[in-house]
Scaffold this motif. Structure first.
Motif, PDB file in Angstrom:
ATOM      1  N   THR A   1      44.813  40.401  35.410  1.00  0.00           N
ATOM      2  CA  THR A   1      43.364  40.415  35.167  1.00  0.00           C
ATOM      3  C   THR A   1      42.892  38.970  35.124  1.00  0.00           C
ATOM      4  OG1 THR A   1      43.585  42.364  33.740  1.00  0.00           O
ATOM      5  CG2 THR A   1      41.519  41.163  33.586  1.00  0.00           C
ATOM      6  N   LEU A   2      41.832  38.706  35.859  1.00  0.00           N
ATOM      7  CA  LEU A   2      41.224  37.383  35.762  1.00  0.00           C
ATOM      8  C   LEU A   2      40.400  37.381  34.473  1.00  0.00           C
ATOM      9  CD1 LEU A   2      39.165  35.725  38.663  1.00  0.00           C
ATOM     10  CD2 LEU A   2      38.826  35.249  36.243  1.00  0.00           C
ATOM     11  N   THR A   3      40.729  36.519  33.523  1.00  0.00           N
ATOM     12  CA  THR A   3      39.917  36.443  32.302  1.00  0.00           C
ATOM     13  C   THR A   3      39.434  35.011  32.065  1.00  0.00           C
ATOM     14  OG1 THR A   3      41.538  35.866  30.562  1.00  0.00           O
ATOM     15  CG2 THR A   3      41.449  38.192  31.268  1.00  0.00           C
ATOM     16  N   THR A   4      38.257  34.934  31.446  1.00  0.00           N
ATOM     17  CA  THR A   4      37.692  33.609  31.139  1.00  0.00           C
ATOM     18  C   THR A   4      37.218  33.522  29.685  1.00  0.00           C
ATOM     19  OG1 THR A   4      35.532  34.353  31.942  1.00  0.00           O
ATOM     20  CG2 THR A   4      36.912  33.164  33.508  1.00  0.00           C
ATOM     21  N   ALA A   5      37.431  34.590  28.919  1.00  0.00           N
ATOM     22  CA  ALA A   5      36.897  34.606  27.540  1.00  0.00           C
ATOM     23  C   ALA A   5      37.389  33.416  26.726  1.00  0.00           C
ATOM     24  CB  ALA A   5      37.292  35.917  26.851  1.00  0.00           C
TER      25      ALA A   5
ATOM     26  N   ARG B   1      42.888  45.409  41.094  1.00  0.00           N
ATOM     27  CA  ARG B   1      41.827  45.567  40.108  1.00  0.00           C
ATOM     28  C   ARG B   1      42.336  45.055  38.768  1.00  0.00           C
ATOM     29  NH1 ARG B   1      41.246  51.822  38.616  1.00  0.00           N
ATOM     30  NH2 ARG B   1      39.825  50.751  37.217  1.00  0.00           N
ATOM     31  N   ALA B   2      41.456  44.994  37.793  1.00  0.00           N
ATOM     32  CA  ALA B   2      41.862  44.501  36.476  1.00  0.00           C
ATOM     33  C   ALA B   2      42.851  45.484  35.849  1.00  0.00           C
ATOM     34  CB  ALA B   2      40.625  44.337  35.593  1.00  0.00           C
TER      35      ALA B   2
ATOM     36  N   VAL C   1      35.864  50.329  30.415  1.00  0.00           N
ATOM     37  CA  VAL C   1      36.145  48.908  30.684  1.00  0.00           C
ATOM     38  C   VAL C   1      36.168  48.130  29.365  1.00  0.00           C
ATOM     39  CG1 VAL C   1      35.316  46.817  31.834  1.00  0.00           C
ATOM     40  CG2 VAL C   1      35.190  49.019  33.013  1.00  0.00           C
TER      41      VAL C   1
ATOM     42  N   PRO D   1      39.002  49.855  42.886  1.00  0.00           N
ATOM     43  CA  PRO D   1      37.903  49.528  41.980  1.00  0.00           C
ATOM     44  C   PRO D   1      36.572  50.045  42.518  1.00  0.00           C
ATOM     45  CG  PRO D   1      38.607  47.561  43.175  1.00  0.00           C
ATOM     46  CD  PRO D   1      39.546  48.665  43.565  1.00  0.00           C
ATOM     47  N   LYS D   2      35.654  50.329  41.586  1.00  0.00           N
ATOM     48  CA  LYS D   2      34.326  50.810  42.003  1.00  0.00           C
ATOM     49  C   LYS D   2      33.461  49.620  42.378  1.00  0.00           C
ATOM     50  CE  LYS D   2      33.942  54.893  39.150  1.00  0.00           C
ATOM     51  NZ  LYS D   2      33.577  55.261  37.788  1.00  0.00           N
ATOM     52  N   ARG D   3      32.875  49.686  43.557  1.00  0.00           N
ATOM     53  CA  ARG D   3      31.991  48.616  43.996  1.00  0.00           C
ATOM     54  C   ARG D   3      30.766  49.216  44.672  1.00  0.00           C
ATOM     55  NH1 ARG D   3      35.114  46.421  41.020  1.00  0.00           N
ATOM     56  NH2 ARG D   3      36.538  44.734  41.572  1.00  0.00           N
TER      57      ARG D   3
ATOM     58  N   LEU E   1      43.288  44.638  25.853  1.00  0.00           N
ATOM     59  CA  LEU E   1      43.904  43.389  26.316  1.00  0.00           C
ATOM     60  C   LEU E   1      43.822  42.319  25.225  1.00  0.00           C
ATOM     61  CD1 LEU E   1      45.217  41.664  28.522  1.00  0.00           C
ATOM     62  CD2 LEU E   1      42.921  41.036  29.271  1.00  0.00           C
TER      63      LEU E   1
ATOM     64  N   ALA F   1      39.293  46.167  27.845  1.00  0.00           N
ATOM     65  CA  ALA F   1      39.194  44.738  27.502  1.00  0.00           C
ATOM     66  C   ALA F   1      39.544  44.521  26.026  1.00  0.00           C
ATOM     67  CB  ALA F   1      37.793  44.229  27.814  1.00  0.00           C
TER      68      ALA F   1
ATOM     69  N   TRP G   1      37.011  36.922  22.525  1.00  0.00           N
ATOM     70  CA  TRP G   1      36.577  38.219  23.047  1.00  0.00           C
ATOM     71  C   TRP G   1      35.609  38.894  22.075  1.00  0.00           C
ATOM     72  CZ3 TRP G   1      35.084  40.592  26.891  1.00  0.00           C
ATOM     73  CH2 TRP G   1      34.936  41.986  26.904  1.00  0.00           C
TER      74      TRP G   1
ATOM     75  N   TYR H   1      42.174  34.043  21.765  1.00  0.00           N
ATOM     76  CA  TYR H   1      41.525  34.933  22.732  1.00  0.00           C
ATOM     77  C   TYR H   1      40.774  36.059  22.006  1.00  0.00           C
ATOM     78  CZ  TYR H   1      40.744  37.869  26.804  1.00  0.00           C
ATOM     79  OH  TYR H   1      40.144  38.618  27.787  1.00  0.00           O
TER      80      TYR H   1
ATOM     81  N   ARG I   1      44.727  45.846  32.662  1.00  0.00           N
ATOM     82  CA  ARG I   1      44.799  45.231  31.331  1.00  0.00           C
ATOM     83  C   ARG I   1      45.855  45.855  30.439  1.00  0.00           C
ATOM     84  NH1 ARG I   1      39.229  45.807  32.244  1.00  0.00           N
ATOM     85  NH2 ARG I   1      38.105  43.858  32.550  1.00  0.00           N
TER      86      ARG I   1
HETATM   87  C1  LIG Z   1      34.661  35.395  36.293  1.00  0.00           C
HETATM   88  C2  LIG Z   1      35.361  36.566  35.638  1.00  0.00           C
HETATM   89  C3  LIG Z   1      35.604  36.541  34.275  1.00  0.00           C
HETATM   90  C4  LIG Z   1      36.256  37.606  33.649  1.00  0.00           C
HETATM   91  N1  LIG Z   1      36.556  37.535  32.313  1.00  0.00           N
HETATM   92  C5  LIG Z   1      37.203  38.557  31.724  1.00  0.00           C
HETATM   93  C6  LIG Z   1      37.585  38.465  30.357  1.00  0.00           C
HETATM   94  O1  LIG Z   1      37.377  37.451  29.698  1.00  0.00           O
HETATM   95  N2  LIG Z   1      38.232  39.526  29.809  1.00  0.00           N
HETATM   96  C7  LIG Z   1      38.526  40.650  30.525  1.00  0.00           C
HETATM   97  O2  LIG Z   1      39.118  41.578  29.966  1.00  0.00           O
HETATM   98  N3  LIG Z   1      38.174  40.764  31.833  1.00  0.00           N
HETATM   99  C8  LIG Z   1      37.546  39.742  32.437  1.00  0.00           C
HETATM  100  N4  LIG Z   1      37.237  39.813  33.769  1.00  0.00           N
HETATM  101  C9  LIG Z   1      37.607  41.012  34.537  1.00  0.00           C
HETATM  102  C10 LIG Z   1      36.391  41.812  34.929  1.00  0.00           C
HETATM  103  O3  LIG Z   1      35.867  42.463  33.806  1.00  0.00           O
HETATM  104  C11 LIG Z   1      36.800  42.782  36.002  1.00  0.00           C
HETATM  105  O4  LIG Z   1      37.183  42.051  37.141  1.00  0.00           O
HETATM  106  C12 LIG Z   1      35.670  43.726  36.369  1.00  0.00           C
HETATM  107  O5  LIG Z   1      35.374  44.577  35.301  1.00  0.00           O
HETATM  108  C13 LIG Z   1      36.044  44.563  37.574  1.00  0.00           C
HETATM  109  O6  LIG Z   1      37.209  45.268  37.265  1.00  0.00           O
HETATM  110  P1  LIG Z   1      37.915  46.136  38.385  1.00  0.00           P
HETATM  111  O7  LIG Z   1      38.359  45.172  39.443  1.00  0.00           O
HETATM  112  O8  LIG Z   1      39.074  46.801  37.684  1.00  0.00           O
HETATM  113  O9  LIG Z   1      36.912  47.092  38.901  1.00  0.00           O
HETATM  114  C14 LIG Z   1      36.635  38.741  34.409  1.00  0.00           C
HETATM  115  C15 LIG Z   1      36.426  38.744  35.800  1.00  0.00           C
HETATM  116  C16 LIG Z   1      35.810  37.671  36.412  1.00  0.00           C
HETATM  117  C17 LIG Z   1      35.615  37.680  37.913  1.00  0.00           C
END
Ligand SMILES: Cc1cc2nc3c(=O)[nH]c(=O)nc-3n(C[C@H](O)[C@H](O)[C@H](O)COP(=O)(O)O)c2cc1C
Length: 211
Positions: A140-144, A11-12, A86, A180-182, A93, A90, A68, A64, A14
């Protein structure tokens, strides 16, 4: 670690420990796992940029943080759209990105035609995150950063024919691992026909679900 446990608990993460380094061997291991991801036609357009230099991380954090600040606006403006925890994490992070032991930027060469390669990049990114989980490393996958991609490319000397896709902080997590919650599977899966949620073609209220 069992593969399914890694999948269940990735999961993310951060909040990373700034004082606990990530070894080169671990970075290599997760990148090797990433390399095994599929790409269209096995063209392998992905390039990875591993960032450890402190000045460079400082520069990235500045960019970043600005990104953000923009990215969080729609979430902050609409209460309930995102869990406050969340948003907090974020925010954390963004403020601490430069304290991540390692930052990994997933890029791809767009070639002369400027083709995007999103679908060839993200499977490898997920491989990387799962491998990191197996080593006890948070990601954490981020794209910001894409709000100011040009500034990021300039800072890192990335040529114009290369596109960036995801910036992934890597480190030992301060928080606890957890699932993670889904949404429930049966709520998001249909059988044979769009909207058909039950195994018998009804609404799934018999509890059997579509699969
Ligand atoms: C396409 C994509 C873009 C994301 N961009 C950001 C970001 O810019 N900053 C950030 O803190 N998290 C980012 N995330 C993380 C998501 O917020 C996170 O995967 C989502 O809240 C689920 O979190 P969890 O796996 O802990 O439940 C991104 C995730 C994805 C898949």
């Amino acid at each position: 670690m069992d593969l399914f446990e890694a999948i269940r608990t990735t999961r993310a993460m951060r909040r990373l420990d700034p004082g606990r380094p990530v070894s080169d061997a671990d970075v290599r291991t997760i990148l090797e796992a990433a390399l095994k991801g599929p790409t269209g036609g096995n063209q392998q357009p992905i390039r990875w940029l591993v960032i450890r230099d402190q000045d460079t991380k400082d520069g990235l954090q500045e960019i970043y943080q600005r990104c953000w600040n923009r990215g969080r606006k729609p979430y902050a403006a609409e209460p309930g759209r995102i869990a406050p925890a969340v948003l907090n994490s974020a925010d954390h992070l963004a403020a601490n990105l430069h304290r991540s032991p390692v930052l990994i930027l997933a890029c791809a060469d767009t070639g002369p035609q400027g083709r995007r390669h999103d679908a060839s990049v993200y499977p490898s990114v997920q491989n990387l995150m799962l491998a990191a989980r197996a080593l006890g490393l948070g990601t954490t996958l981020t794209t910001a950063h894409l709000f100011e991609e040009e500034a990021v490319k300039e800072l890192l000397g990335i040529p114009s024919h290369v596109t960036t896709y995801a910036l992934i902080p890597v480190g030992h997590p301060l928080g606890k691992w957890g699932e993670p919650k889904r949404r429930p599977l049966d709520e998001v899966t249909y059988l044979d026909r769009w909207g058909r949620t039950g195994a018998d073609g009804t609404d799934g209220t018999d509890g059997s679900g579509p699969v």
